[in-house]
Design a protein around this motif. Structure first.
Motif, mmCIF file in Angstrom:
data_model
loop_
_atom_site.group_PDB
_atom_site.id
_atom_site.type_symbol
_atom_site.label_atom_id
_atom_site.label_comp_id
_atom_site.label_asym_id
_atom_site.label_seq_id
_atom_site.Cartn_x
_atom_site.Cartn_y
_atom_site.Cartn_z
ATOM 1 N N THR A 1 0.834 -1.203 0.000
ATOM 2 C CA THR A 1 0.000 0.000 0.000
ATOM 3 C C THR A 1 0.865 1.249 0.000
ATOM 4 O O THR A 1 0.615 2.203 -0.750
ATOM 5 N N ALA A 2 1.908 1.261 0.803
ATOM 6 C CA ALA A 2 2.823 2.402 0.845
ATOM 7 C C ALA A 2 3.531 2.572 -0.486
ATOM 8 O O ALA A 2 3.688 3.694 -0.984
ATOM 9 N N ARG A 3 3.945 1.469 -1.084
ATOM 10 C CA ARG A 3 4.631 1.546 -2.372
ATOM 11 C C ARG A 3 3.735 2.172 -3.428
ATOM 12 O O ARG A 3 4.186 3.011 -4.229
ATOM 13 N N ILE A 4 2.495 1.777 -3.463
ATOM 14 C CA ILE A 4 1.545 2.351 -4.424
ATOM 15 C C ILE A 4 1.398 3.850 -4.182
ATOM 16 O O ILE A 4 1.415 4.646 -5.125
ATOM 17 N N ALA A 5 1.269 4.239 -2.929
ATOM 18 C CA ALA A 5 1.114 5.660 -2.601
ATOM 19 C C ALA A 5 2.350 6.455 -3.012
ATOM 20 O O ALA A 5 2.232 7.536 -3.599
ATOM 21 N N LEU B 1 5.134 10.107 -6.701
ATOM 22 C CA LEU B 1 6.241 10.363 -7.608
ATOM 23 C C LEU B 1 5.733 10.845 -8.960
ATOM 24 O O LEU B 1 6.226 11.825 -9.510
ATOM 25 N N VAL B 2 4.746 10.145 -9.491
ATOM 26 C CA VAL B 2 4.176 10.547 -10.770
ATOM 27 C C VAL B 2 3.639 11.968 -10.697
ATOM 28 O O VAL B 2 3.851 12.781 -11.601
ATOM 29 N N GLU B 3 2.988 12.310 -9.609
ATOM 30 C CA GLU B 3 2.451 13.662 -9.436
ATOM 31 C C GLU B 3 3.559 14.707 -9.300
ATOM 32 O O GLU B 3 3.378 15.856 -9.676
ATOM 33 N N ALA B 4 4.711 14.313 -8.783
ATOM 34 C CA ALA B 4 5.810 15.238 -8.565
ATOM 35 C C ALA B 4 6.678 15.461 -9.808
ATOM 36 O O ALA B 4 7.495 16.362 -9.837
ATOM 37 N N LEU B 5 6.485 14.632 -10.826
ATOM 38 C CA LEU B 5 7.266 14.777 -12.065
ATOM 39 C C LEU B 5 6.858 16.039 -12.806
ATOM 40 O O LEU B 5 5.689 16.461 -12.732
ATOM 41 N N PRO B 6 7.804 16.618 -13.543
ATOM 42 C CA PRO B 6 7.469 17.816 -14.320
ATOM 43 C C PRO B 6 6.388 17.517 -15.353
ATOM 44 O O PRO B 6 6.373 16.454 -15.961
#
Length: 75
Positions: A59-63, A68-73
Motif C-alpha cells: 500500500t505504501a509503495r503504491i502511494a 512520484l508521478v504527481e511530482a514529475l514535471p
C-alpha cells in the motif's frame, strides 16, 4: 491453543487438535508433539504478521509511486 486452518488440514479447540481429519486430545499428546504444535502455532502467527506487513508495504509503495508521478514535471 488457537490453531485453526479451515482450508487446510489442521484445526484445534481448547481440548483437541484435528490433524489430517483425526482428532487428538491435547492432554494425550506427547511432550514432543506439543512442542511441535506450539512451534507450528508460532510460525503461523509470524507468517500472519509478515503477510500483514507485506500488505502495508505494498500500500505504501503504491502511494509513493503515485506521489512520484504527481511530482514529475508536467510537459
Amino acid at each position: 491453543m488457537l490453531l485453526y486452518r479451515r482450508r487446510g488440514k489442521l484445526m484445534a479447540d481448547e481440548n483437541t487438535v484435528t490433524i489430517d481429519g483425526t482428532d487428538y486430545p491435547l492432554d494425550k499428546l506427547s511432550l514432543e508433539a506439543r512442542k511441535q504444535l506450539e512451534s507450528l502455532n508460532l510460525v503461523d502467527r509470524k507468517l500472519s504478521e509478515l503477510q500483514q506487513d507485506a500488505a502495508i508495504m505494498q500500500t505504501a509503495r503504491i502511494a509513493y509511486s503515485r506521489a512520484l508521478v504527481e511530482a514529475l514535471p508536467k510537459d
